[in-house]
Enzyme design. Structure first.
Site, PDB file in Angstrom:
ATOM      1  N   LYS A   1       0.717  -1.079  -0.003  1.00 21.75           N
ATOM      2  CA  LYS A   1       0.017  -0.157   0.437  1.00 21.75           C
ATOM      3  C   LYS A   1       0.899   0.627  -0.152  1.00 21.75           C
ATOM      4  O   LYS A   1       0.467   2.371  -0.915  1.00 21.75           O
ATOM      5  CB  LYS A   1      -1.083   0.261   1.221  1.00 21.75           C
ATOM      6  CG  LYS A   1      -2.151  -1.151   1.126  1.00 21.75           C
ATOM      7  CD  LYS A   1      -3.356  -0.952   2.471  1.00 21.75           C
ATOM      8  CE  LYS A   1      -2.188  -1.064   3.757  1.00 21.75           C
ATOM      9  NZ  LYS A   1      -1.927  -2.471   3.580  1.00 21.75           N
TER      10      LYS A   1
ATOM     11  N   ARG B   1     -10.393   0.275   7.726  1.00 21.37           N
ATOM     12  CA  ARG B   1     -10.290  -0.724   8.277  1.00 21.37           C
ATOM     13  C   ARG B   1     -11.064  -2.391   9.155  1.00 21.37           C
ATOM     14  O   ARG B   1     -10.790  -3.052   9.001  1.00 21.37           O
ATOM     15  CB  ARG B   1      -8.854  -1.100   8.775  1.00 21.37           C
ATOM     16  CG  ARG B   1      -7.921  -1.269   9.311  1.00 21.37           C
ATOM     17  CD  ARG B   1      -6.859  -0.275   9.389  1.00 21.37           C
ATOM     18  NE  ARG B   1      -5.426  -1.912   9.344  1.00 21.37           N
ATOM     19  CZ  ARG B   1      -4.585  -1.090   8.871  1.00 21.37           C
ATOM     20  NH1 ARG B   1      -4.265  -0.111   8.586  1.00 21.37           N
ATOM     21  NH2 ARG B   1      -3.180  -2.582   8.824  1.00 21.37           N
TER      22      ARG B   1
ATOM     23  N   ARG C   1      12.435  -5.232   5.589  1.00 24.70           N
ATOM     24  CA  ARG C   1      11.801  -3.905   5.587  1.00 24.70           C
ATOM     25  C   ARG C   1      12.302  -2.864   6.307  1.00 24.70           C
ATOM     26  O   ARG C   1      12.022  -3.150   7.694  1.00 24.70           O
ATOM     27  CB  ARG C   1      10.021  -3.828   5.450  1.00 24.70           C
ATOM     28  CG  ARG C   1       9.231  -2.204   6.081  1.00 24.70           C
ATOM     29  CD  ARG C   1       8.280  -1.901   5.303  1.00 24.70           C
ATOM     30  NE  ARG C   1       6.949  -2.300   6.999  1.00 24.70           N
ATOM     31  CZ  ARG C   1       6.353  -2.322   6.724  1.00 24.70           C
ATOM     32  NH1 ARG C   1       5.103  -1.616   5.821  1.00 24.70           N
ATOM     33  NH2 ARG C   1       5.390  -2.958   7.869  1.00 24.70           N
TER      34      ARG C   1
ATOM     35  N   ARG D   1      10.012  -1.315  12.354  1.00 30.75           N
ATOM     36  CA  ARG D   1       9.043  -1.076  13.048  1.00 30.75           C
ATOM     37  C   ARG D   1       8.791  -2.119  13.543  1.00 30.75           C
ATOM     38  O   ARG D   1       9.100  -3.849  13.218  1.00 30.75           O
ATOM     39  CB  ARG D   1       7.458  -1.379  11.977  1.00 30.75           C
ATOM     40  CG  ARG D   1       7.965  -0.077  11.507  1.00 30.75           C
ATOM     41  CD  ARG D   1       6.438  -0.271  10.094  1.00 30.75           C
ATOM     42  NE  ARG D   1       5.427  -0.439  10.317  1.00 30.75           N
ATOM     43  CZ  ARG D   1       4.497  -0.394   9.768  1.00 30.75           C
ATOM     44  NH1 ARG D   1       4.001  -0.033   8.148  1.00 30.75           N
ATOM     45  NH2 ARG D   1       2.989  -1.347  10.070  1.00 30.75           N
TER      46      ARG D   1
ATOM     47  N   ARG E   1      -1.365  -8.859  12.669  1.00 22.60           N
ATOM     48  CA  ARG E   1      -1.966  -8.025  11.702  1.00 22.60           C
ATOM     49  C   ARG E   1      -2.526  -9.041  10.860  1.00 22.60           C
ATOM     50  O   ARG E   1      -3.584  -8.637  10.145  1.00 22.60           O
ATOM     51  CB  ARG E   1      -0.398  -7.770  11.814  1.00 22.60           C
ATOM     52  CG  ARG E   1      -0.246  -6.627  12.632  1.00 22.60           C
ATOM     53  CD  ARG E   1       1.113  -6.124  11.792  1.00 22.60           C
ATOM     54  NE  ARG E   1       1.165  -5.725  10.593  1.00 22.60           N
ATOM     55  CZ  ARG E   1       2.195  -5.063  10.124  1.00 22.60           C
ATOM     56  NH1 ARG E   1       3.472  -5.845  10.611  1.00 22.60           N
ATOM     57  NH2 ARG E   1       2.043  -4.443   9.294  1.00 22.60           N
TER      58      ARG E   1
HETATM   59  P1  G5P Z   1      -0.771   0.035   8.677  1.00 27.19           P
HETATM   60  O1  G5P Z   1       0.889   0.873   8.996  1.00 27.19           O
HETATM   61  O2  G5P Z   1      -1.101   0.702   7.758  1.00 27.19           O
HETATM   62  P2  G5P Z   1      -0.866  -2.214   7.160  1.00 27.19           P
HETATM   63  O3  G5P Z   1      -0.115  -3.622   8.564  1.00 27.19           O
HETATM   64  O4  G5P Z   1      -1.428  -2.148   6.362  1.00 27.19           O
HETATM   65  O5  G5P Z   1       0.607  -1.542   8.143  1.00 27.19           O
HETATM   66  P3  G5P Z   1       1.931  -2.184   6.087  1.00 27.19           P
HETATM   67  O6  G5P Z   1       2.686  -2.699   6.890  1.00 27.19           O
HETATM   68  O7  G5P Z   1       2.206  -0.146   5.982  1.00 27.19           O
HETATM   69  O8  G5P Z   1       0.449  -2.619   6.574  1.00 27.19           O
HETATM   70  P4  G5P Z   1       2.036  -1.722   2.955  1.00 27.19           P
HETATM   71  O9  G5P Z   1       1.767  -0.303   3.355  1.00 27.19           O
HETATM   72  O10 G5P Z   1       0.782  -2.452   2.302  1.00 27.19           O
HETATM   73  O11 G5P Z   1       2.462  -2.416   5.130  1.00 27.19           O
HETATM   74  O12 G5P Z   1       3.340  -2.681   2.240  1.00 27.19           O
HETATM   75  P5  G5P Z   1       4.370  -1.357   1.931  1.00 27.19           P
HETATM   76  O13 G5P Z   1       5.608  -1.122   3.011  1.00 27.19           O
HETATM   77  O14 G5P Z   1       4.383  -0.897   1.007  1.00 27.19           O
HETATM   78  O15 G5P Z   1       6.108  -3.115   1.594  1.00 27.19           O
HETATM   79  C1  G5P Z   1       5.966  -3.725   2.888  1.00 27.19           C
HETATM   80  C2  G5P Z   1       7.276  -4.088   1.842  1.00 27.19           C
HETATM   81  O16 G5P Z   1       7.427  -4.887   1.139  1.00 27.19           O
HETATM   82  C3  G5P Z   1       8.231  -2.451   1.952  1.00 27.19           C
HETATM   83  O17 G5P Z   1       9.795  -2.630   2.276  1.00 27.19           O
HETATM   84  C4  G5P Z   1       8.108  -2.792   0.168  1.00 27.19           C
HETATM   85  O18 G5P Z   1       9.479  -2.017   0.179  1.00 27.19           O
HETATM   86  C5  G5P Z   1       8.446  -4.183  -0.064  1.00 27.19           C
HETATM   87  N1  G5P Z   1       7.454  -4.382  -1.575  1.00 27.19           N
HETATM   88  C6  G5P Z   1       7.116  -4.102  -2.253  1.00 27.19           C
HETATM   89  N2  G5P Z   1       7.072  -4.674  -2.865  1.00 27.19           N
HETATM   90  C7  G5P Z   1       7.841  -5.756  -2.878  1.00 27.19           C
HETATM   91  C8  G5P Z   1       7.766  -6.396  -4.240  1.00 27.19           C
HETATM   92  O19 G5P Z   1       6.937  -6.149  -4.972  1.00 27.19           O
HETATM   93  N3  G5P Z   1       8.772  -7.669  -3.723  1.00 27.19           N
HETATM   94  C9  G5P Z   1       9.030  -7.395  -2.648  1.00 27.19           C
HETATM   95  N4  G5P Z   1      10.362  -8.261  -2.655  1.00 27.19           N
HETATM   96  N5  G5P Z   1       9.175  -6.773  -1.675  1.00 27.19           N
HETATM   97  C10 G5P Z   1       8.383  -5.290  -1.982  1.00 27.19           C
HETATM   98  O20 G5P Z   1      -1.323   0.119  10.373  1.00 27.19           O
HETATM   99  C11 G5P Z   1       0.215  -0.523  11.073  1.00 27.19           C
HETATM  100  C12 G5P Z   1      -0.456  -1.127  12.446  1.00 27.19           C
HETATM  101  O21 G5P Z   1      -1.597   0.618  12.816  1.00 27.19           O
HETATM  102  C13 G5P Z   1      -2.339   0.356  13.355  1.00 27.19           C
HETATM  103  C14 G5P Z   1      -2.988  -0.915  13.289  1.00 27.19           C
HETATM  104  O22 G5P Z   1      -2.573  -1.522  14.599  1.00 27.19           O
HETATM  105  C15 G5P Z   1      -1.722  -1.679  12.112  1.00 27.19           C
HETATM  106  O23 G5P Z   1      -1.384  -3.183  12.756  1.00 27.19           O
HETATM  107  N6  G5P Z   1      -3.815   0.867  12.952  1.00 27.19           N
HETATM  108  C16 G5P Z   1      -5.089   1.275  12.879  1.00 27.19           C
HETATM  109  N7  G5P Z   1      -5.931   0.319  13.562  1.00 27.19           N
HETATM  110  C17 G5P Z   1      -7.322   0.486  13.290  1.00 27.19           C
HETATM  111  N8  G5P Z   1      -7.836   1.527  12.345  1.00 27.19           N
HETATM  112  C18 G5P Z   1      -7.134   1.473  10.895  1.00 27.19           C
HETATM  113  N9  G5P Z   1      -7.698   2.038  10.524  1.00 27.19           N
HETATM  114  C19 G5P Z   1      -5.388   1.741  11.349  1.00 27.19           C
HETATM  115  N10 G5P Z   1      -4.579   1.619  10.904  1.00 27.19           N
HETATM  116  C20 G5P Z   1      -3.028   1.846  11.382  1.00 27.19           C
HETATM  117 MG    MG Z   2       2.321   1.221   4.956  1.00 34.58          MG
END
Ligand code: G5P
Ligand code: MG
Length: 226
Positions: free
Chosen positions: A19, A93, A127, A160, A171
């Protein structure tokens, strides 16, 4: 199709589905403002605000924070972006959060990144993030130019607390039980667009062409489709 002056979108997908990575490409290409609920919460933790101290344990354990708290926080940030096109990342979410958003704004499109859970665990353990900006790196996929250092500011990167394998599993469970119903919510409104794959670089061209026909040009004309 009549283009509105502003475009309001949500990006969804399991933890680690890309994302943040895809949001960065969307904002650079289309000039949308990006609001990430996770980035806002982590900034509060980093700054040791009352809210940050209250929610840290919940986030570190891989649980969602309470609906009313996050909804209030995001809607108050959106009030400052009334006249802009925006992309919400990580919110809503739960169905309760989607209802809270729907009470104030009409969402034009929901981009759903459908990445298999098996792909995710490995991505998250490699990451690295720049907390102040939310910039995301990966030692395999998009490493920083200098290991451990942000490309733009030269500041230190960190990992993180919620990227530990056990927490990632929790998660993913929270996503399955609490967030997947939101996909159905938006499908029934006819705004859900799902992009399936295991690699961001293969998903991205499809997201790009989907948005190219929908996002009105930014007022300042700085970003361009390309
Ligand atoms: P977040 O911060 O919203 P998540 O768990 O939804 O966290 P996250 O972990 O931030 O999502 P992302 O943004 O979907 O993941 O992914 P990203 O960071 O872009 O990519 C992940 C990794 O993969 C990176 O290192 C990237 O470089 C790599 N990557 C990307 N594409 C590729 C690929 O093609 N290949 C490879 N090998 N690597 C790749 O929420 C965190 C916490 O905050 C709270 C909750 O506690 C949650 O758990 N929270 C909420 N709680 C309630 N309601 C809400 N609305 C909330 N929002 C946050
Ligand atoms: Mg993110």
């Amino acid at each position: 199709m009549v283009l509105r002056a502003v475009f309001r979108a949500v990006i969804m997908g399991p933890p680690g589905s890309g994302k943040g990575t895809v949001s960065d490409r969307i904002t650079k290409t289309f000039g949308l403002k990006h609001l990430s609920s996770g980035d806002i919460l982590r900034a509060n933790i980093e700054a040791k605000t009352e809210l940050g101290l209250l929610l840290k344990a919940c986030i570190d354990q891989g649980q969602l924070v309470p609906d009313d708290v996050i909804s209030r926080l995001i809607l108050s940030n959106l009030r400052h972006m009334q006249d802009s096109s925006w992309l919400l990342d990580g919110f809503p979410r739960t169905v309760a959060q989607a209802d809270a958003l729907d009470g104030v704004y009409t969402v034009d499109s929901v981009i759903n990144l459908n990445v298999p859970f098996q792909t995710i665990q490995e991505r998250l353990t490699s990451r690295w993030v720049h907390l102040a900006s939310g910039r995301v790196y990966n030692t395999n996929f998009n490493p920083p130019r200098v290991p451990g250092v942000d490309d733009i500011t030269g500041e230190a990167l960190t990992q993180r607390d919620d990227d530990k394998p056990d927490t990632v599993t929790r998660r993913l469970k929270a996503y399955e039980h609490q967030t997947q119903p939101v996909l159905e919510y938006y499908r029934s409104k006819g705004v859900l667009a799902t992009f399936t794959g295991t690699e961001t670089n293969k998903i991205w061209p499809h997201v790009l062409s989907f948005l190219a026909g929908r996002v009105p040009p930014p007022c300042d004309g700085q970003a361009a489709v390309g």
